[in-house]
Scaffold this active site. Structure first.
Site, PDB file in Angstrom:
ATOM      1  CE  LYS A  31      -6.113 -11.880  -1.773  1.00  0.00           C
ATOM      2  NZ  LYS A  31      -5.767 -11.869  -3.198  1.00  0.00           N
ATOM      3  CG  ASP A 158      -9.739  -9.917  -1.940  1.00  0.00           C
ATOM      4  OD1 ASP A 158     -10.526 -10.632  -2.598  1.00  0.00           O
ATOM      5  OD2 ASP A 158      -8.677  -9.467  -2.395  1.00  0.00           O
TER       6      ASP A 158
HETATM    7  P1  ATP Z   1      -6.424  -5.244  -3.826  1.00  0.00           P
HETATM    8  O1  ATP Z   1      -6.091  -6.485  -4.609  1.00  0.00           O
HETATM    9  O2  ATP Z   1      -7.523  -5.435  -2.831  1.00  0.00           O
HETATM   10  O3  ATP Z   1      -6.533  -4.000  -4.639  1.00  0.00           O
HETATM   11  P2  ATP Z   1      -3.781  -5.527  -2.728  1.00  0.00           P
HETATM   12  O4  ATP Z   1      -3.870  -6.736  -1.906  1.00  0.00           O
HETATM   13  O5  ATP Z   1      -3.066  -5.661  -4.027  1.00  0.00           O
HETATM   14  O6  ATP Z   1      -5.197  -4.922  -2.902  1.00  0.00           O
HETATM   15  P3  ATP Z   1      -3.401  -3.615  -0.622  1.00  0.00           P
HETATM   16  O7  ATP Z   1      -2.177  -3.696   0.220  1.00  0.00           O
HETATM   17  O8  ATP Z   1      -4.672  -4.031  -0.009  1.00  0.00           O
HETATM   18  O9  ATP Z   1      -3.083  -4.382  -1.947  1.00  0.00           O
HETATM   19  O10 ATP Z   1      -3.500  -2.099  -1.116  1.00  0.00           O
HETATM   20  C1  ATP Z   1      -4.171  -1.652  -2.267  1.00  0.00           C
HETATM   21  C2  ATP Z   1      -4.315  -0.127  -2.204  1.00  0.00           C
HETATM   22  O11 ATP Z   1      -5.359   0.168  -1.269  1.00  0.00           O
HETATM   23  C3  ATP Z   1      -3.096   0.626  -1.685  1.00  0.00           C
HETATM   24  O12 ATP Z   1      -2.254   1.020  -2.731  1.00  0.00           O
HETATM   25  C4  ATP Z   1      -3.687   1.829  -0.968  1.00  0.00           C
HETATM   26  O13 ATP Z   1      -3.748   2.945  -1.797  1.00  0.00           O
HETATM   27  C5  ATP Z   1      -5.134   1.424  -0.634  1.00  0.00           C
HETATM   28  N1  ATP Z   1      -5.395   1.243   0.825  1.00  0.00           N
HETATM   29  C6  ATP Z   1      -6.434   1.719   1.511  1.00  0.00           C
HETATM   30  N2  ATP Z   1      -6.389   1.349   2.793  1.00  0.00           N
HETATM   31  C7  ATP Z   1      -5.289   0.606   2.948  1.00  0.00           C
HETATM   32  C8  ATP Z   1      -4.729  -0.057   4.039  1.00  0.00           C
HETATM   33  N3  ATP Z   1      -5.251  -0.037   5.281  1.00  0.00           N
HETATM   34  N4  ATP Z   1      -3.604  -0.749   3.823  1.00  0.00           N
HETATM   35  C9  ATP Z   1      -3.062  -0.791   2.580  1.00  0.00           C
HETATM   36  N5  ATP Z   1      -3.544  -0.164   1.522  1.00  0.00           N
HETATM   37  C10 ATP Z   1      -4.667   0.541   1.680  1.00  0.00           C
END
Ligand code: ATP
Length: 345
Positions: A31, A158
């Site tokens: 998103k 989210d």
């Molecule tokens: P958010 O804003 O929700 O913190 P984001 O969208 O910036 O997240 P994501 O790719 O969701 O980024 O990853 C955030 C962190 O969550 C990663 O650095 C990782 O350590 C942890 N994580 C846990 N499970 C997962 C998963 N299935 N995929 C990606 N990251 C994961």
């Protein structure tokens, strides 16, 4: 507990077991926040949000196969080492939460095909959790959508949106969703960053910046359009409380389908905090502006930056211009809105 919603033997995967392991595959999308207004942090540490989510074309695909024990394997463009493979993986955490809520007792081998940039503010982990919930529900024959949404909300702010998809207004932590009427297709170019930003760190930096301006947990920081100072309201700590502005212009632009109006209205309160932590983000944003993007928008807490294009051709031109920019790891073209978590063959 909604055990009654499980219908034993109802295999919505459309596959018969024939003695082999049963499996289900679901897809959920990343998103961008077309508006992200951040208010005060509550006692639980979560900030109050008013946001407009839009699901984008890049998606995660999660396959659950019944197995003797739980495991996680990654494939795809963003199968990075930083993604955990234990119970802290959000997809596995989703399966665990689903089991606790429903009484389903199967163990699963999870395969996650990662096509959403990791830790880029695009909700890839949340999409994994939503897809895992959808696939687990299919395997278990569980059809209580309301309960699935509740489980999603326990996993992360989210996750409910990743389950639902489309375009939605989010309040509270972002998990109280209202669908939004959105016409047309938006063409986006996303620039992932060579640097990394942790979401809690960006929130902390935003709080610090507001405190430095003397508004602490309330008040409108210069250059912020998503939050307005409350009219004289005082918190228990003596600071003014933050009243979050409504994203009226974004909603109107989505309803009319005008990409120019949308470009003029998009906003993210996290931008300055992200830029002060990772100055290359500002450079990338400037490059996109120079290249003629209709709008330049930090994705969630960053560091991925979204550039709104007029159409597919314009998106291609922007992508080419941005590819060589300092601070850009890679450039992805995508469109929105996209659907919520759904089963795939
Ligand atoms: P958010 O804003 O929700 O913190 P984001 O969208 O910036 O997240 P994501 O790719 O969701 O980024 O990853 C955030 C962190 O969550 C990663 O650095 C990782 O350590 C942890 N994580 C846990 N499970 C997962 C998963 N299935 N995929 C990606 N990251 C994961």
């Amino acid at each position: 507990m909604t055990v009654s919603a499980i219908r034993p033997g109802a295999d919505r995967t459309g596959r018969t077991a024939h003695g082999g392991a049963r499996s289900a595959t679901a897809r959920a999308h990343g998103k961008i926040n077309l508006h992200l207004g951040v208010g005060d942090a509550g006692a639980d540490g979560y900030h109050q949000l008013v946001t407009v989510f839009a699901a984008l074309g890049c998606a995660e695909t999660v396959t659950l196969t019944e197995a003797a024990e739980d495991s996680v394997a990654l494939t795809g463009r963003y199968a990075h080492a930083e993604v955990p493979l234990d119970g802290s993986n959000l997809a596995l955490a989703a399966v665990q939460a689903f089991r606790e809520r429903t009484g389903w007792d199967a163990r699963v081998a999870l395969t996650i095909d990662k096509q959403v940039p990791v830790a880029g503010g695009m909700g890839g982990g949340s999409a994994d959790a939503a897809a895992a919930l959808r696939a687990a529900a299919a395997l278990a024959g569980f059809d209580d959508r309301g309960a699935l949404h509740e489980i999603a909300a326990t996993l992360g702010a989210d996750v409910p949106f990743a389950l639902r998809g489309g375009v939605a207004l989010g309040r509270g932590r972002g998990d109280q969703l209202t669908p939004v009427l959105a016409q047309g297709t938006q063409h986006w170019v996303l620039a992932t960053s060579t640097g990394a930003l942790s979401t809690p760190l960006v929130y902390r930096r935003l709080d610090e910046l507001r405190a430095e301006r003397g508004t602490a947990a309330g008040g409108r920081a210069a250059g912020e359009g998503g939050a307005a100072a409350g009219a004289g309201a005082s918190g228990t700590d003596g600071f003014r409380q933050l009243r979050l502005a409504e994203p009226t212009a974004v909603l109107a632009a989505l309803a009319s389908g005008s990409v120019e109006d949308l470009a003029a209205a998009v906003h993210n309160d996290m931008t300055q905090a992200a830029v002060t932590l990772l100055p290359d983000v500002a450079h990338v944003m400037e490059q996109g502006e120079r290249a003629g993007a209709l709008a330049v928008l930090l994705s969630g807490s960053g560091p991925t930056v979204g550039f709104l294009a007029q159409n597919a051709t314009h998106a291609l031109e922007l992508a080419v211009l941005l590819e060589a920019s300092r601070g850009v790891r890679e450039v992805v073209r995508t469109t929105g809105p996209a659907r919520g978590a759904h089963l795939v063959e």
